[in-house]
Write an enzyme that holds these catalytic residues in place. Structure first.
Site, PDB file in Angstrom:
ATOM      1  N   GLU A   1       0.849  -1.197   0.000  1.00 39.44           N
ATOM      2  CA  GLU A   1       0.000   0.000   0.000  1.00 39.44           C
ATOM      3  C   GLU A   1       0.892   1.258   0.000  1.00 39.44           C
ATOM      4  O   GLU A   1       1.803   1.377   0.822  1.00 39.44           O
ATOM      5  CB  GLU A   1      -0.931  -0.018   1.226  1.00 39.44           C
ATOM      6  CG  GLU A   1      -1.597   1.307   1.575  1.00 39.44           C
ATOM      7  CD  GLU A   1      -2.394   1.954   0.430  1.00 39.44           C
ATOM      8  OE1 GLU A   1      -3.081   1.248  -0.317  1.00 39.44           O
ATOM      9  OE2 GLU A   1      -2.284   3.201   0.288  1.00 39.44           O
TER      10      GLU A   1
ATOM     11  N   ALA B   1     -21.793   4.778   0.379  1.00 40.76           N
ATOM     12  CA  ALA B   1     -22.989   3.971   0.612  1.00 40.76           C
ATOM     13  C   ALA B   1     -22.748   2.657  -0.108  1.00 40.76           C
ATOM     14  O   ALA B   1     -22.360   2.659  -1.269  1.00 40.76           O
ATOM     15  CB  ALA B   1     -24.206   4.680   0.036  1.00 40.76           C
TER      16      ALA B   1
ATOM     17  N   ARG C   1     -14.785   6.245   4.584  1.00 40.68           N
ATOM     18  CA  ARG C   1     -13.782   5.436   3.864  1.00 40.68           C
ATOM     19  C   ARG C   1     -12.645   4.968   4.773  1.00 40.68           C
ATOM     20  O   ARG C   1     -12.283   3.794   4.780  1.00 40.68           O
ATOM     21  CB  ARG C   1     -13.221   6.288   2.727  1.00 40.68           C
ATOM     22  CG  ARG C   1     -12.292   5.581   1.785  1.00 40.68           C
ATOM     23  CD  ARG C   1     -11.871   6.559   0.717  1.00 40.68           C
ATOM     24  NE  ARG C   1     -13.032   6.995  -0.038  1.00 40.68           N
ATOM     25  CZ  ARG C   1     -13.383   6.485  -1.207  1.00 40.68           C
ATOM     26  NH1 ARG C   1     -12.658   5.537  -1.746  1.00 40.68           N
ATOM     27  NH2 ARG C   1     -14.445   6.929  -1.846  1.00 40.68           N
TER      28      ARG C   1
ATOM     29  N   ARG D   1     -17.088  18.922  -1.280  1.00 43.91           N
ATOM     30  CA  ARG D   1     -17.487  18.076  -0.162  1.00 43.91           C
ATOM     31  C   ARG D   1     -17.088  18.753   1.138  1.00 43.91           C
ATOM     32  O   ARG D   1     -16.025  19.368   1.229  1.00 43.91           O
ATOM     33  CB  ARG D   1     -16.792  16.725  -0.270  1.00 43.91           C
ATOM     34  CG  ARG D   1     -17.250  15.713   0.729  1.00 43.91           C
ATOM     35  CD  ARG D   1     -16.521  14.405   0.483  1.00 43.91           C
ATOM     36  NE  ARG D   1     -15.122  14.536   0.810  1.00 43.91           N
ATOM     37  CZ  ARG D   1     -14.557  14.035   1.896  1.00 43.91           C
ATOM     38  NH1 ARG D   1     -15.268  13.344   2.744  1.00 43.91           N
ATOM     39  NH2 ARG D   1     -13.283  14.207   2.137  1.00 43.91           N
TER      40      ARG D   1
ATOM     41  N   ASP E   1     -10.990   0.061  -8.999  1.00 46.52           N
ATOM     42  CA  ASP E   1     -10.902   1.317  -9.744  1.00 46.52           C
ATOM     43  C   ASP E   1      -9.756   1.315 -10.742  1.00 46.52           C
ATOM     44  O   ASP E   1      -9.795   2.058 -11.724  1.00 46.52           O
ATOM     45  CB  ASP E   1     -10.710   2.497  -8.773  1.00 46.52           C
ATOM     46  CG  ASP E   1     -12.042   3.103  -8.348  1.00 46.52           C
ATOM     47  OD1 ASP E   1     -13.077   2.442  -8.535  1.00 46.52           O
ATOM     48  OD2 ASP E   1     -12.041   4.241  -7.825  1.00 46.52           O
TER      49      ASP E   1
ATOM     50  N   ALA F   1     -17.341   0.958  -5.112  1.00 38.97           N
ATOM     51  CA  ALA F   1     -16.803   0.082  -4.068  1.00 38.97           C
ATOM     52  C   ALA F   1     -17.444  -1.304  -4.175  1.00 38.97           C
ATOM     53  O   ALA F   1     -16.778  -2.328  -4.006  1.00 38.97           O
ATOM     54  CB  ALA F   1     -17.061   0.677  -2.687  1.00 38.97           C
TER      55      ALA F   1
HETATM   56  C1  LIG Z   1     -16.487  11.255  -4.111  1.00 33.16           C
HETATM   57  C2  LIG Z   1     -16.672   9.791  -4.294  1.00 33.16           C
HETATM   58  C3  LIG Z   1     -17.771   9.172  -3.733  1.00 33.16           C
HETATM   59  C4  LIG Z   1     -17.961   7.794  -3.895  1.00 33.16           C
HETATM   60  N1  LIG Z   1     -19.054   7.219  -3.345  1.00 33.16           N
HETATM   61  C5  LIG Z   1     -19.232   5.895  -3.477  1.00 33.16           C
HETATM   62  C6  LIG Z   1     -20.354   5.251  -2.852  1.00 33.16           C
HETATM   63  O1  LIG Z   1     -21.166   5.883  -2.184  1.00 33.16           O
HETATM   64  N2  LIG Z   1     -20.471   3.903  -2.996  1.00 33.16           N
HETATM   65  C7  LIG Z   1     -19.574   3.165  -3.725  1.00 33.16           C
HETATM   66  O2  LIG Z   1     -19.741   1.939  -3.837  1.00 33.16           O
HETATM   67  N3  LIG Z   1     -18.505   3.745  -4.324  1.00 33.16           N
HETATM   68  C8  LIG Z   1     -18.307   5.082  -4.215  1.00 33.16           C
HETATM   69  N4  LIG Z   1     -17.218   5.669  -4.794  1.00 33.16           N
HETATM   70  C9  LIG Z   1     -16.268   4.835  -5.552  1.00 33.16           C
HETATM   71  C10 LIG Z   1     -15.326   4.081  -4.620  1.00 33.16           C
HETATM   72  O3  LIG Z   1     -14.688   4.980  -3.742  1.00 33.16           O
HETATM   73  C11 LIG Z   1     -14.269   3.339  -5.409  1.00 33.16           C
HETATM   74  O4  LIG Z   1     -14.866   2.664  -6.473  1.00 33.16           O
HETATM   75  C12 LIG Z   1     -13.518   2.339  -4.527  1.00 33.16           C
HETATM   76  O5  LIG Z   1     -12.803   3.042  -3.545  1.00 33.16           O
HETATM   77  C13 LIG Z   1     -12.581   1.485  -5.362  1.00 33.16           C
HETATM   78  O6  LIG Z   1     -11.779   0.688  -4.512  1.00 33.16           O
HETATM   79  P1  LIG Z   1     -10.314   0.283  -4.969  1.00 33.16           P
HETATM   80  O7  LIG Z   1      -9.762  -0.555  -3.876  1.00 33.16           O
HETATM   81  O8  LIG Z   1     -10.328  -0.259  -6.332  1.00 33.16           O
HETATM   82  O9  LIG Z   1      -9.522   1.651  -5.080  1.00 33.16           O
HETATM   83  P2  LIG Z   1      -9.141   2.670  -3.942  1.00 33.16           P
HETATM   84  O10 LIG Z   1     -10.133   2.637  -2.860  1.00 33.16           O
HETATM   85  O11 LIG Z   1      -8.857   3.967  -4.623  1.00 33.16           O
HETATM   86  O12 LIG Z   1      -7.781   2.081  -3.360  1.00 33.16           O
HETATM   87  C14 LIG Z   1      -6.584   2.126  -4.094  1.00 33.16           C
HETATM   88  C15 LIG Z   1      -5.444   2.018  -3.088  1.00 33.16           C
HETATM   89  O13 LIG Z   1      -4.219   1.911  -3.811  1.00 33.16           O
HETATM   90  C16 LIG Z   1      -3.247   2.748  -3.218  1.00 33.16           C
HETATM   91  N5  LIG Z   1      -2.295   3.077  -4.283  1.00 33.16           N
HETATM   92  C17 LIG Z   1      -2.440   3.949  -5.306  1.00 33.16           C
HETATM   93  N6  LIG Z   1      -1.356   3.930  -6.088  1.00 33.16           N
HETATM   94  C18 LIG Z   1      -0.510   3.026  -5.558  1.00 33.16           C
HETATM   95  C19 LIG Z   1       0.774   2.554  -5.923  1.00 33.16           C
HETATM   96  N7  LIG Z   1       1.408   3.019  -7.019  1.00 33.16           N
HETATM   97  N8  LIG Z   1       1.372   1.619  -5.148  1.00 33.16           N
HETATM   98  C20 LIG Z   1       0.752   1.120  -4.038  1.00 33.16           C
HETATM   99  N9  LIG Z   1      -0.470   1.542  -3.625  1.00 33.16           N
HETATM  100  C21 LIG Z   1      -1.093   2.480  -4.398  1.00 33.16           C
HETATM  101  C22 LIG Z   1      -4.024   3.935  -2.687  1.00 33.16           C
HETATM  102  O14 LIG Z   1      -3.327   4.582  -1.651  1.00 33.16           O
HETATM  103  C23 LIG Z   1      -5.308   3.253  -2.201  1.00 33.16           C
HETATM  104  O15 LIG Z   1      -5.216   2.840  -0.862  1.00 33.16           O
HETATM  105  C24 LIG Z   1     -17.025   7.041  -4.654  1.00 33.16           C
HETATM  106  C25 LIG Z   1     -15.904   7.665  -5.219  1.00 33.16           C
HETATM  107  C26 LIG Z   1     -15.732   9.027  -5.045  1.00 33.16           C
HETATM  108  C27 LIG Z   1     -14.532   9.688  -5.679  1.00 33.16           C
END
Ligand SMILES: Cc1cc2nc3c(=O)[nH]c(=O)nc-3n(C[C@H](O)[C@H](O)[C@H](O)COP(=O)(O)OP(=O)(O)OC[C@H]3O[C@@H](n4cnc5c(N)ncnc54)[C@H](O)[C@@H]3O)c2cc1C
Length: 421
Positions: free
Chosen positions: A36, A49, A114, A195, A307, A320
């Protein structure tokens, strides 16, 4: 003699990476490590949510993942029987106060901050598997089949496979697609987002008490406003999204930018109160972005999830949940893998099953934004048409048979292996 374990690196300990690791750590044939980039989780992006498909996907990953979620979630957090829905209400125009939809009604649906969720998930991943402050800088596939990970701090790791769960600006994505591929970089969708996390005491002074335990979305021409309690009800999160040109003066720079209150002068009084409260400390606005369709999610022993693979605008509130679905399918497939040479087949099966659905949700979320802002072509502010579109889209997201999705992935994996000979 016991066979050597297959080493699995997960880059990114976010929602997708941590929940996947929580499942993989129990597989005796795998050695999973999470790298991470940050040292500490922050509330970037604020409250989430989680919709019914996300909760079902968590269950499929493991009871401990679901428990970590409920233990960090809001309202009657420990009580899974309480239902929490997002009420979509018209805030402007000719049908003000009309209910457009009640989204995501599900037993146990909750909002969660989060950082609370990430800290909860981090607790269930064994400590020696989770490495903070390890930001992936470069990926190198070696001739011997190993994947070399180079971190920003100069350290390296050599693994059998890499799962990039490194978010919207993913290194894994640019490695897999190429830096210049049109779908590599995130795409500005023409919206900005403000926000504010308001201390509940302050929110109480300006807003009706009844509002403070709800998750409303107010819709109107060019904007959508969403509120939710987070941090165990101690904080009220206000999120105002607006089509760029509508809500700010394009000549403004980002400093000291506030949402234009005059833009909301024909909105219902509670929206005006919310915008006023936000503008007391609006912070830096964000540009709302997502990804265009990646043509593939994997190559060889490298794959992307969450993502990194399919960043989704916040309008459908399902990003999420899609990351949880990815974790569930990937876990199911990697449980089946018996040897390193089968890894690319497992990743291919993941791609075949998860890419169409996750990319569909990217499109649906864009559409939700347009529906909220009365900007969907042929729909506008026609409430019946908006309701129909929302119903259909919500059914695709929420009602999917996730067990069947995983079974289908295993069937495809098995077929790929048999086709290999
Ligand atoms: C404003 C906003 C509101 C949202 N509301 C909702 C909601 O209500 N419900 C919902 O389901 N989704 C929501 N989402 C979407 C949701 O936040 C994401 O889809 C979700 O967080 C994706 O999870 P993830 O683990 O793929 O990515 P992330 O949660 O972005 O996690 C990626 C991780 O990788 C780490 N990282 C990045 N680059 C590197 C690297 N080079 N090396 C090592 N680590 C790295 C980061 O630090 C992070 O911890 C929202 C998004 C936003 C922007």
């Amino acid at each position: 003699m016991a066979l050597p374990k297959i080493s699995v690196a997960i880059a990114g300990g976010g929602i997708g990476g941590l929940s996947l690791a929580a499942g993989l750590q129990n597989c005796p044939h795998l050695d999973v490590q999470v790298y991470e980039g940050t040292k500490i989780y922050k509330d970037v992006g604020g409250g989430l949510a989680i919709h019914p498909n996300g909760i079902r996907a968590m269950e499929l990953v493991g009871e401990n993942v679901k428990r970590a979620f409920f233990d960090s979630a809001e309202l009657s957090a420990k009580d899974e029987d309480v239902e929490l829905t997002t009420d979509v209400v018209v805030g402007q125009g000719k049908n003000t106060h009309e209910m457009l939809a009640s989204l995501g009604a599900a037993k146990g649906r909750k909002t969660v901050a989060r950082a609370d969720l990430l800290n909860g998930l981090a607790k269930i991943v064994q400590k020696d598997r989770l490495h903070f402050g390890k930001r992936l800088a470069r990926i190198e596939e070696k001739q011997n089949g190993k994947v070399a990970l180079h971190f920003e701090d100069g350290s390296q790791a050599s693994v059998d496979c890499l799962i990039g769960a490194d978010g919207i600006h993913s290194k894994t994505r640019s490695y897999l697609l190429g830096e210049n591929h049109p779908a590599t970089a995130s795409k500005d969708q023409g919206w900005i987002l403000f926000r504010r996390l308001v201390p509940m005491e302050e929110a109480r002074k300006s807003l009706d008490e009844k509002l403070l335990t709800k998750v409303p979305i107010y819709c109107g021409l060019g904007s959508a406003i969403n509120c939710m309690p987070v941090h165990g009800g101690r904080t009220y999160q206000i999120t105002v999204t607006a089509v760029k040109a509508a809500a700010w003066n394009e000549t403004d720079d980002n400093e000291n930018l506030v949402v234009r209150e005059d833009f909301y002068k024909d909105w219902i009084p509670e929206v005006q109160a919310i915008v006023e409260l936000l503008n007391k400390d609006p912070g830096e606005p964000w540009v709302i972005a997502d990804h265009d369709r990646a043509p593939y999610y994997h190559r060889g022993n490298v794959v992307m999830i969450g993502d990194a693979a399919h960043s989704i605008t916040p309008f459908a509130g399902n990003g999420a949940s899609q990351a949880f679905e990815d974790a569930s399918t990937m876990l199911t497939l990697l449980k089946e893998v018996k040897s390193v040479w089968q890894i690319p087949k497992a990743f291919e099966a993941f791609d075949a099953i998860r890419r169409p659905r996750s990319q569909k949700v990217v499109e649906l979320s864009r559409m939700f934004g347009r529906l909220y802002a009365f900007m969907e072509e042929g729909v506008g502010d026609d409430l019946d048409k908006i309701r129909k579109k929302m119903r259909e889209a919500a059914a695709i997201m929420n009602d999917a048979d996730l067990q069947e999705q995983n079974k289908e992935a295993v069937r495809y994996f098995t077929w790929l292996l048999s086709a290999e000979g």
